[in-house]
Design a protein around this motif. Structure first.
Motif, PDB file in Angstrom:
ATOM      1  N   VAL A   1     -55.486-143.368 -54.202  1.00 57.07           N
ATOM      2  CA  VAL A   1     -54.567-143.756 -53.133  1.00 57.07           C
ATOM      3  C   VAL A   1     -53.326-142.881 -53.193  1.00 57.07           C
ATOM      4  CG1 VAL A   1     -53.042-145.591 -52.304  1.00 57.07           C
ATOM      5  CG2 VAL A   1     -55.363-146.143 -53.010  1.00 57.07           C
ATOM      6  N   PHE A   2     -52.980-142.252 -52.051  1.00 59.40           N
ATOM      7  CA  PHE A   2     -51.826-141.361 -51.983  1.00 59.40           C
ATOM      8  C   PHE A   2     -50.883-141.802 -50.864  1.00 59.40           C
ATOM      9  CE2 PHE A   2     -55.317-138.848 -53.687  1.00 59.40           C
ATOM     10  CZ  PHE A   2     -54.737-138.259 -54.799  1.00 59.40           C
ATOM     11  N   PRO A   3     -49.673-142.247 -51.201  1.00 54.69           N
ATOM     12  CA  PRO A   3     -48.685-142.542 -50.159  1.00 54.69           C
ATOM     13  C   PRO A   3     -48.274-141.252 -49.444  1.00 54.69           C
ATOM     14  CG  PRO A   3     -48.042-143.473 -52.289  1.00 54.69           C
ATOM     15  CD  PRO A   3     -49.161-142.524 -52.540  1.00 54.69           C
ATOM     16  N   LEU A   4     -48.070-141.341 -48.147  1.00 53.91           N
ATOM     17  CA  LEU A   4     -47.652-140.184 -47.343  1.00 53.91           C
ATOM     18  C   LEU A   4     -46.206-140.391 -46.915  1.00 53.91           C
ATOM     19  CD1 LEU A   4     -50.828-139.795 -45.081  1.00 53.91           C
ATOM     20  CD2 LEU A   4     -50.386-138.811 -47.336  1.00 53.91           C
ATOM     21  N   LYS A   5     -45.328-139.576 -47.452  1.00 53.45           N
ATOM     22  CA  LYS A   5     -43.911-139.672 -47.138  1.00 53.45           C
ATOM     23  C   LYS A   5     -43.601-138.847 -45.889  1.00 53.45           C
ATOM     24  CE  LYS A   5     -39.352-139.185 -49.295  1.00 53.45           C
ATOM     25  NZ  LYS A   5     -38.629-138.763 -50.511  1.00 53.45           N
ATOM     26  N   VAL A   6     -43.130-139.541 -44.859  1.00 50.94           N
ATOM     27  CA  VAL A   6     -42.804-138.897 -43.589  1.00 50.94           C
ATOM     28  C   VAL A   6     -41.380-139.293 -43.213  1.00 50.94           C
ATOM     29  CG1 VAL A   6     -43.411-138.635 -41.154  1.00 50.94           C
ATOM     30  CG2 VAL A   6     -45.220-138.936 -42.855  1.00 50.94           C
ATOM     31  N   HIS A   7     -40.506-138.318 -43.113  1.00 51.70           N
ATOM     32  CA  HIS A   7     -39.109-138.540 -42.755  1.00 51.70           C
ATOM     33  C   HIS A   7     -38.460-139.581 -43.671  1.00 51.70           C
ATOM     34  CE1 HIS A   7     -35.682-137.874 -40.227  1.00 51.70           C
ATOM     35  NE2 HIS A   7     -35.569-139.165 -39.940  1.00 51.70           N
ATOM     36  N   THR A   8     -38.452-139.286 -44.955  1.00 50.46           N
ATOM     37  CA  THR A   8     -37.755-140.002 -46.025  1.00 50.46           C
ATOM     38  C   THR A   8     -38.416-141.312 -46.469  1.00 50.46           C
ATOM     39  OG1 THR A   8     -36.251-141.357 -44.666  1.00 50.46           O
ATOM     40  CG2 THR A   8     -35.578-139.080 -45.142  1.00 50.46           C
TER      41      THR A   8
ATOM     42  N   TYR B   1     -43.908-135.823 -36.294  1.00 48.40           N
ATOM     43  CA  TYR B   1     -42.830-136.802 -36.175  1.00 48.40           C
ATOM     44  C   TYR B   1     -41.568-136.134 -35.617  1.00 48.40           C
ATOM     45  CZ  TYR B   1     -39.373-140.280 -37.671  1.00 48.40           C
ATOM     46  OH  TYR B   1     -38.348-141.194 -37.703  1.00 48.40           O
ATOM     47  N   LEU B   2     -41.188-135.016 -36.209  1.00 49.23           N
ATOM     48  CA  LEU B   2     -39.977-134.319 -35.765  1.00 49.23           C
ATOM     49  C   LEU B   2     -40.147-133.797 -34.336  1.00 49.23           C
ATOM     50  CD1 LEU B   2     -39.128-132.355 -39.029  1.00 49.23           C
ATOM     51  CD2 LEU B   2     -38.020-134.419 -38.151  1.00 49.23           C
ATOM     52  N   LYS B   3     -41.340-133.311 -34.026  1.00 50.40           N
ATOM     53  CA  LYS B   3     -41.600-132.821 -32.669  1.00 50.40           C
ATOM     54  C   LYS B   3     -41.434-133.938 -31.648  1.00 50.40           C
ATOM     55  CE  LYS B   3     -45.294-130.721 -29.902  1.00 50.40           C
ATOM     56  NZ  LYS B   3     -46.684-130.223 -29.914  1.00 50.40           N
ATOM     57  N   ASN B   4     -41.948-135.118 -31.983  1.00 51.98           N
ATOM     58  CA  ASN B   4     -41.864-136.250 -31.073  1.00 51.98           C
ATOM     59  C   ASN B   4     -40.428-136.717 -30.903  1.00 51.98           C
ATOM     60  OD1 ASN B   4     -42.081-139.445 -30.580  1.00 51.98           O
ATOM     61  ND2 ASN B   4     -43.918-138.441 -29.781  1.00 51.98           N
ATOM     62  N   ARG B   5     -39.657-136.698 -31.971  1.00 48.08           N
ATOM     63  CA  ARG B   5     -38.257-137.127 -31.882  1.00 48.08           C
ATOM     64  C   ARG B   5     -37.421-136.152 -31.057  1.00 48.08           C
ATOM     65  NH1 ARG B   5     -35.793-139.958 -37.153  1.00 48.08           N
ATOM     66  NH2 ARG B   5     -34.181-140.258 -35.580  1.00 48.08           N
TER      67      ARG B   5
ATOM     68  N   SER C   1     -42.952-144.420 -35.286  1.00 52.88           N
ATOM     69  CA  SER C   1     -43.962-144.598 -36.330  1.00 52.88           C
ATOM     70  C   SER C   1     -45.029-143.528 -36.218  1.00 52.88           C
ATOM     71  CB  SER C   1     -44.621-145.981 -36.193  1.00 52.88           C
ATOM     72  OG  SER C   1     -45.413-146.018 -35.031  1.00 52.88           O
ATOM     73  N   ILE C   2     -45.835-143.414 -37.252  1.00 50.81           N
ATOM     74  CA  ILE C   2     -46.966-142.496 -37.206  1.00 50.81           C
ATOM     75  C   ILE C   2     -47.882-142.870 -36.055  1.00 50.81           C
ATOM     76  CG2 ILE C   2     -49.080-141.830 -38.404  1.00 50.81           C
ATOM     77  CD1 ILE C   2     -47.631-141.880 -40.973  1.00 50.81           C
ATOM     78  N   ALA C   3     -48.079-144.187 -35.883  1.00 55.94           N
ATOM     79  CA  ALA C   3     -48.983-144.632 -34.827  1.00 55.94           C
ATOM     80  C   ALA C   3     -48.512-144.166 -33.466  1.00 55.94           C
ATOM     81  CB  ALA C   3     -49.083-146.152 -34.845  1.00 55.94           C
ATOM     82  N   SER C   4     -47.218-144.266 -33.206  1.00 52.96           N
ATOM     83  CA  SER C   4     -46.722-143.901 -31.884  1.00 52.96           C
ATOM     84  C   SER C   4     -46.844-142.420 -31.624  1.00 52.96           C
ATOM     85  CB  SER C   4     -45.261-144.346 -31.723  1.00 52.96           C
ATOM     86  OG  SER C   4     -44.413-143.646 -32.615  1.00 52.96           O
ATOM     87  N   PHE C   5     -46.497-141.591 -32.621  1.00 50.92           N
ATOM     88  CA  PHE C   5     -46.604-140.171 -32.316  1.00 50.92           C
ATOM     89  C   PHE C   5     -48.029-139.676 -32.400  1.00 50.92           C
ATOM     90  CE2 PHE C   5     -47.299-138.321 -36.377  1.00 50.92           C
ATOM     91  CZ  PHE C   5     -46.391-138.805 -37.309  1.00 50.92           C
ATOM     92  N   SER C   6     -48.892-140.394 -33.131  1.00 51.96           N
ATOM     93  CA  SER C   6     -50.300-139.984 -33.126  1.00 51.96           C
ATOM     94  C   SER C   6     -50.921-140.270 -31.765  1.00 51.96           C
ATOM     95  CB  SER C   6     -51.077-140.707 -34.230  1.00 51.96           C
ATOM     96  OG  SER C   6     -51.165-142.088 -33.982  1.00 51.96           O
TER      97      SER C   6
END
Length: 346
Positions: A268-275, A314-318, A332-337
């Motif tokens: 199991v690997f946590p994915l750190k996205v925007h802190t 994430y940054l592109k979407n923001r 969230s990841i879900a929204s930008f995915s």
């Protein structure tokens, strides 16, 4: 002796048997689960059962590996002495047994004879020299296998890095990504769970094959504090186990009453996205596995690559949101995915 497969180690056992005029010669090697498996053998009869496992302390072979000492039995009692490698026949008419441990606790090399007093203490010393040779061969074979495995994983990693251009749609990319890393690591399951926009819950974003039971069409969500995956989210810590006995494997994967595969091996690997941790990449298998450093390193690089891709998205979407609303909102990841369903390029 009828065999489906006759390896170079079997031929070495035959040579040892010829040198000592033995009836049978067996090589047991340590496995990841702690047992000792029959790796190679030679016998003048057909009573040795292949694919056997012996625990430390079980029979004469088990005594050798448990105590890490040689053993010579010159007066063999069939009723009270257990060899362990003849199956139900127990090795009828065997009169003498001798065995030596392999250096480094790798296993044991043993042989027997139907002739009384066939082996002496001198034969035992010579057999110990053969045991050293066998251990050296096993070590070399392991190094070659490791090198080949590294080349295979490197090949898969190149495919992973090329997916972004080959699969511009997020759903297609994720399906290919999960299939690739499952195949490379030889794990049965590969899946990604992501947090919702507020970070209160998480849900299954994709998997190479079904992880959750089929339910309603509504997407099933889980509290961020539930299950082993929720623990990985909250602690932002990886989880590794492969021996099927870890305390962590007793924790439900999602929630207590959610039917999910009973994984005996898990990465199991946590994915750190925007802190913060916004996703968890997991590899699971219903069989115990030896999680080698090469496999763990490959999976970690694949997880880092996915986290970097998600960070860029994430940054592109923001930036898009900033241009349209002037407000930097949490995404969230879900929204930008969803919003990048047609494009995963940065």
């Amino acid at each position: 002796m009828q065999r489906k497969h006759y390896s170079s180690l079997d031929r070495l056992m035959e040579s040892i048997g010829s040198v000592f005029d033995a009836y049978s010669v067996v090589l047991f090697c340590r496995q990841d689960a702690g047992a000792y498996a029959l790796r190679a053998f030679f016998s003048l009869g057909n009573d040795i059962a292949p694919d056997q496992n012996i625990a430390a302390g079980q029979g004469l072979v088990g005594w050798i590996v448990k105590n890490n000492e040689p053993l010579l039995v010159e007066k063999f009692d069939e009723k009270n002495t257990f060899l362990g490698y003849y199956g139900s026949n127990q090795g009828e008419e065997i009169k003498v047994f001798v065995g030596c441990p392999l250096p480094g606790g790798l296993g044991a090399l043993c042989m027997d004879s139907k002739k009384t007093y066939a082996f002496s203490s001198k034969d035992q010393r010579v057999l110990s020299l053969f045991a050293q040779v066998v251990a050296a061969i096993l070590t070399d074979m392991g190094e070659v296998a490791k090198s080949c495995r590294e080349q295979v994983l490197y090949h898969f990693l190149q495919k992973v890095y090329g997916l972004r251009e080959a699969q511009p749609k997020w759903t297609d990319f994720l399906d290919s990504f999960l299939s690739l890393i499952a195949g490379a690591t030889e794990f049965g399951y590969a899946f990604l769970v992501v947090s919702d926009e507020w970070g209160d819950n998480y849900f299954l974003e994709g998997s190479n094959k079904p992880v959750l039971p089929k339910s309603s069409s509504k997407q099933q969500t889980f509290s961020m504090g539930s299950g082993l995956l929720g623990w990985a989210f909250k602690k932002n810590q990886p989880v590794f186990f492969g021996d099927g006995t870890s305390e962590m494997m007793r924790t439900p994967l999602f929630e207590k009453d959610v039917a999910a595969p009973n994984f005996k091996a898990l990465l199991v690997f946590p994915l750190k996205v925007h802190t913060r941790c916004r996703g968890v990449l997991a590899l699971g298998d219903e069989e115990s596995k030896n999680i080698t450093p090469e496999t763990r390193s490959f999976a970690k690089m694949a997880a880092d690559y996915l986290a970097l891709l998600l960070e860029n998205l994430y940054l592109k979407n923001r930036i898009k949101q900033l241009g349209s609303t002037g407000v930097m909102e949490s995404v969230s990841i879900a929204s930008f995915s969803d919003s990048t369903n047609s494009d995963t390029t940065t």
